[in-house]
Write an enzyme that holds these catalytic residues in place. Structure first.
Site, PDB file in Angstrom:
ATOM      1  N   ASP A  89       5.386  15.945  69.831  1.00  0.00           N
ATOM      2  CA  ASP A  89       6.377  16.912  69.391  1.00  0.00           C
ATOM      3  C   ASP A  89       6.446  18.099  70.316  1.00  0.00           C
ATOM      4  O   ASP A  89       5.418  18.872  70.590  1.00  0.00           O
ATOM      5  CB  ASP A  89       6.122  17.556  68.064  1.00  0.00           C
ATOM      6  CG  ASP A  89       6.883  18.734  67.323  1.00  0.00           C
ATOM      7  OD1 ASP A  89       8.098  18.761  67.971  1.00  0.00           O
ATOM      8  OD2 ASP A  89       6.688  19.059  66.363  1.00  0.00           O
ATOM      9  N   GLY A  90       7.643  18.403  70.845  1.00  0.00           N
ATOM     10  CA  GLY A  90       7.790  19.624  71.775  1.00  0.00           C
ATOM     11  C   GLY A  90       8.256  19.315  72.833  1.00  0.00           C
ATOM     12  O   GLY A  90       7.669  18.545  73.961  1.00  0.00           O
ATOM     13  N   GLY A  91       9.627  19.824  73.200  1.00  0.00           N
ATOM     14  CA  GLY A  91      10.232  19.579  74.669  1.00  0.00           C
ATOM     15  C   GLY A  91      10.329  17.874  75.171  1.00  0.00           C
ATOM     16  O   GLY A  91      10.526  17.699  76.192  1.00  0.00           O
TER      17      GLY A  91
ATOM     18  N   HIS B  96      12.318  15.347  60.667  1.00  0.00           N
ATOM     19  CA  HIS B  96      11.260  16.186  60.950  1.00  0.00           C
ATOM     20  C   HIS B  96      11.608  17.418  60.624  1.00  0.00           C
ATOM     21  O   HIS B  96      12.669  18.049  60.822  1.00  0.00           O
ATOM     22  CB  HIS B  96      10.831  16.262  62.326  1.00  0.00           C
ATOM     23  CG  HIS B  96       9.717  16.915  62.859  1.00  0.00           C
ATOM     24  ND1 HIS B  96       8.426  16.332  62.679  1.00  0.00           N
ATOM     25  CD2 HIS B  96       9.382  18.321  63.405  1.00  0.00           C
ATOM     26  CE1 HIS B  96       7.238  17.302  63.055  1.00  0.00           C
ATOM     27  NE2 HIS B  96       8.113  18.412  63.417  1.00  0.00           N
TER      28      HIS B  96
ATOM     29  N   GLY C 148       6.037  26.886  67.541  1.00  0.00           N
ATOM     30  CA  GLY C 148       6.792  28.242  67.077  1.00  0.00           C
ATOM     31  C   GLY C 148       8.106  28.145  67.195  1.00  0.00           C
ATOM     32  O   GLY C 148       8.704  28.581  66.588  1.00  0.00           O
ATOM     33  N   PHE C 149       8.494  27.554  68.260  1.00  0.00           N
ATOM     34  CA  PHE C 149      10.005  27.584  68.707  1.00  0.00           C
ATOM     35  C   PHE C 149      10.339  26.091  69.389  1.00  0.00           C
ATOM     36  O   PHE C 149       9.635  25.529  69.825  1.00  0.00           O
ATOM     37  CB  PHE C 149      10.168  28.573  69.771  1.00  0.00           C
ATOM     38  CG  PHE C 149       9.776  30.028  69.398  1.00  0.00           C
ATOM     39  CD1 PHE C 149      10.772  30.680  68.467  1.00  0.00           C
ATOM     40  CD2 PHE C 149       8.487  30.549  69.602  1.00  0.00           C
ATOM     41  CE1 PHE C 149      10.259  32.033  68.193  1.00  0.00           C
ATOM     42  CE2 PHE C 149       7.990  31.721  69.355  1.00  0.00           C
ATOM     43  CZ  PHE C 149       9.090  32.392  68.398  1.00  0.00           C
ATOM     44  N   GLY C 150      11.724  25.916  69.053  1.00  0.00           N
ATOM     45  CA  GLY C 150      12.335  24.763  69.800  1.00  0.00           C
ATOM     46  C   GLY C 150      12.811  25.450  71.036  1.00  0.00           C
ATOM     47  O   GLY C 150      12.847  26.405  71.513  1.00  0.00           O
ATOM     48  N   GLY C 151      13.049  24.279  72.087  1.00  0.00           N
ATOM     49  CA  GLY C 151      13.778  24.496  73.347  1.00  0.00           C
ATOM     50  C   GLY C 151      12.725  24.916  74.258  1.00  0.00           C
ATOM     51  O   GLY C 151      13.034  25.430  75.475  1.00  0.00           O
TER      52      GLY C 151
ATOM     53  N   ASP D 105      10.120  21.540  60.569  1.00  0.00           N
ATOM     54  CA  ASP D 105       9.415  22.379  60.858  1.00  0.00           C
ATOM     55  C   ASP D 105       9.374  23.469  60.160  1.00  0.00           C
ATOM     56  O   ASP D 105       9.983  24.386  59.841  1.00  0.00           O
ATOM     57  CB  ASP D 105       9.796  22.777  62.229  1.00  0.00           C
ATOM     58  CG  ASP D 105       9.323  21.963  63.301  1.00  0.00           C
ATOM     59  OD1 ASP D 105       8.298  21.168  63.441  1.00  0.00           O
ATOM     60  OD2 ASP D 105      10.302  21.191  63.969  1.00  0.00           O
TER      61      ASP D 105
ATOM     62  N   MET E  87       1.115  18.125  69.779  1.00  0.00           N
ATOM     63  CA  MET E  87       1.909  19.168  70.245  1.00  0.00           C
ATOM     64  C   MET E  87       2.090  19.234  71.780  1.00  0.00           C
ATOM     65  O   MET E  87       0.954  19.408  72.605  1.00  0.00           O
ATOM     66  CB  MET E  87       1.627  20.527  69.734  1.00  0.00           C
ATOM     67  CG  MET E  87       1.530  20.722  68.186  1.00  0.00           C
ATOM     68  SD  MET E  87       3.353  20.629  67.365  1.00  0.00           S
ATOM     69  CE  MET E  87       4.433  21.860  68.591  1.00  0.00           C
TER      70      MET E  87
ATOM     71  N   HIS F 104       6.088  19.192  58.854  1.00  0.00           N
ATOM     72  CA  HIS F 104       5.151  19.717  59.831  1.00  0.00           C
ATOM     73  C   HIS F 104       5.065  21.192  59.473  1.00  0.00           C
ATOM     74  O   HIS F 104       5.809  21.940  59.788  1.00  0.00           O
ATOM     75  CB  HIS F 104       5.792  19.531  61.188  1.00  0.00           C
ATOM     76  CG  HIS F 104       4.906  20.240  62.451  1.00  0.00           C
ATOM     77  ND1 HIS F 104       5.306  20.365  63.611  1.00  0.00           N
ATOM     78  CD2 HIS F 104       3.571  20.609  62.260  1.00  0.00           C
ATOM     79  CE1 HIS F 104       4.467  20.986  64.382  1.00  0.00           C
ATOM     80  NE2 HIS F 104       3.199  21.010  63.622  1.00  0.00           N
TER      81      HIS F 104
ATOM     82  N   MET G 186       3.240  24.383  59.915  1.00  0.00           N
ATOM     83  CA  MET G 186       2.874  25.324  60.814  1.00  0.00           C
ATOM     84  C   MET G 186       2.601  26.948  60.213  1.00  0.00           C
ATOM     85  O   MET G 186       2.849  27.834  60.550  1.00  0.00           O
ATOM     86  CB  MET G 186       3.672  25.517  61.972  1.00  0.00           C
ATOM     87  CG  MET G 186       3.722  24.376  62.977  1.00  0.00           C
ATOM     88  SD  MET G 186       5.023  24.476  64.203  1.00  0.00           S
ATOM     89  CE  MET G 186       6.323  23.569  62.975  1.00  0.00           C
TER      90      MET G 186
ATOM     91  N   SER H 190      14.189  16.890  64.942  1.00  0.00           N
ATOM     92  CA  SER H 190      13.628  18.252  64.044  1.00  0.00           C
ATOM     93  C   SER H 190      14.819  19.147  63.568  1.00  0.00           C
ATOM     94  O   SER H 190      15.680  19.550  64.653  1.00  0.00           O
ATOM     95  CB  SER H 190      12.631  18.948  65.104  1.00  0.00           C
ATOM     96  OG  SER H 190      12.785  20.078  64.424  1.00  0.00           O
TER      97      SER H 190
ATOM     98  N   MET I 171       7.538  27.084  59.331  1.00  0.00           N
ATOM     99  CA  MET I 171       6.828  28.229  60.035  1.00  0.00           C
ATOM    100  C   MET I 171       6.652  29.456  59.168  1.00  0.00           C
ATOM    101  O   MET I 171       7.500  29.687  58.571  1.00  0.00           O
ATOM    102  CB  MET I 171       7.568  28.546  61.562  1.00  0.00           C
ATOM    103  CG  MET I 171       7.858  27.238  62.199  1.00  0.00           C
ATOM    104  SD  MET I 171       8.852  27.657  63.671  1.00  0.00           S
ATOM    105  CE  MET I 171       8.776  26.183  64.582  1.00  0.00           C
TER     106      MET I 171
ATOM    107  N   GLY J  84      14.118  18.053  68.869  1.00  0.00           N
ATOM    108  CA  GLY J  84      14.954  18.954  68.293  1.00  0.00           C
ATOM    109  C   GLY J  84      16.065  19.199  69.134  1.00  0.00           C
ATOM    110  O   GLY J  84      17.147  18.224  69.036  1.00  0.00           O
ATOM    111  N   SER J  85      15.880  19.890  70.355  1.00  0.00           N
ATOM    112  CA  SER J  85      17.092  20.160  71.201  1.00  0.00           C
ATOM    113  C   SER J  85      17.592  18.922  71.812  1.00  0.00           C
ATOM    114  O   SER J  85      19.018  18.553  71.700  1.00  0.00           O
ATOM    115  CB  SER J  85      16.569  20.965  72.462  1.00  0.00           C
ATOM    116  OG  SER J  85      15.664  21.957  72.002  1.00  0.00           O
TER     117      SER J  85
HETATM  118  C1  DX5 Z   1       7.660  23.206  67.633  1.00  0.00           C
HETATM  119  C2  DX5 Z   1       8.255  22.272  66.577  1.00  0.00           C
HETATM  120  C3  DX5 Z   1       8.912  21.297  67.362  1.00  0.00           C
HETATM  121  C4  DX5 Z   1      10.453  21.886  67.983  1.00  0.00           C
HETATM  122  C5  DX5 Z   1      10.792  20.650  68.675  1.00  0.00           C
HETATM  123  O1  DX5 Z   1       6.812  24.293  66.945  1.00  0.00           O
HETATM  124  O2  DX5 Z   1       7.019  21.785  65.971  1.00  0.00           O
HETATM  125  O3  DX5 Z   1       9.456  20.174  66.236  1.00  0.00           O
HETATM  126  O4  DX5 Z   1      11.322  22.304  66.845  1.00  0.00           O
HETATM  127  O5  DX5 Z   1      11.868  21.210  69.386  1.00  0.00           O
HETATM  128  P1  DX5 Z   1      12.115  20.926  70.841  1.00  0.00           P
HETATM  129  O6  DX5 Z   1      12.333  19.173  70.731  1.00  0.00           O
HETATM  130  O7  DX5 Z   1      13.463  21.665  71.305  1.00  0.00           O
HETATM  131  O8  DX5 Z   1      11.173  21.234  71.673  1.00  0.00           O
HETATM  132 ZN    ZN Z   2       7.376  20.051  64.724  1.00  0.00          ZN
END
Ligand code: DX5
Ligand code: ZN
Length: 221
Positions: free
Chosen positions: A175-177, A35, A144-147, A37, A139, A68, A70, A10, A39, A197-198
């Protein structure tokens, strides 16, 4: 069952000041998809990328741009993201009243159609649109946020979605964490596309990070 796992970094975790370079770097590091994101500060409490940015990064990779969305409403923006060069366009079940219409719109523009479900949404929301789908995104954090930390209860949902897909040619994306610590659990549950992402961007070692995710995914544990 073994299936090849696709890794989709991401770019939310990239350096936005050098986005073209970052996209080329994850491409060269061996990612499968990129990917993106999107928002809107309304459907989710953060604002990120619009169609202009998708268009700007498009020349930097030949790999699929996995977009993606959102955002709510979503339908008025689908064409702009299609024209910007998206390959896959994913919308949220929770983002609008007429999911079936959104999916028809995406496929009508010649793009692959995805649906995402946030952590609280049961997989039954997908039951009557399965034949309009190329991808289901489960999800594993609140969008909404990475990390953020992976929500373990979503593993059971991934299993149920895999069972719903049956023999259909639909990707099951998580997707997510996602990290090398939980990637194998996701693939064991039935995922075949991992967004990170992270975990993909950390420390600047993109090739190493992607390889670690791929190796963990292949272990299915
Ligand atoms: C969250 C995003 C994810 C996010 C993934 O809303 O859809 O794609 O950026 O980031 P990590 O892998 O850091 O959770
Ligand atoms: Zn995403």
């Amino acid at each position: 069952m073994t299936r090849d796992t696709l890794i989709a970094p991401s770019i939310l975790s990239a350096d936005f000041a050098r986005l073209g370079e970052e996209v080329r770097a994850i491409d060269a590091a061996g990612c499968d998809w990129v990917h993106v994101d999107v928002m809107d500060g309304h459907f989710v409490p953060n604002i990120s990328i619009g169609p202009g940015v998708v268009q700007a990064i498009r020349p930097h990779t030949k790999k699929p741009l996995d977009v993606h969305l959102m955002i709510a409403p979503v339908d008025p923006y689908i064409e702009a993201f299609a024209n910007a060069g998206s390959d896959i366009i994913t919308v949220h079940v929770e983002a609008g009243p007429h999911l079936d219409r959104s999916l028809q719109l995406i496929r009508g523009l010649g793009k692959k159609a995805g649906v995402s479900i946030a952590p609280q949404t049961p997989e039954s929301a997908l039951a009557y649109v399965l034949d309009r789908l190329d991808l289901i995104l489960v999800m594993t954090v609140n969008p909404g946020f990475g990390g953020q930390a992976f929500i373990p209860a979503m593993l059971a949902k991934i299993e149920r979605v895999r069972a719903m897909i049956g023999s259909r040619q639909i990707h099951l994306q998580v997707d997510g964490g996602v990290t090398p610590d939980n990637a194998g659990k996701c693939t064991a549950a039935g995922a075949d596309v991992l967004v990170a992402g992270s975990a993909a961007f950390k420390g600047g070692k993109y090739a190493e990070n992607i390889a670690a995710l791929r190796a963990a995914a292949a272990k299915q544990a």
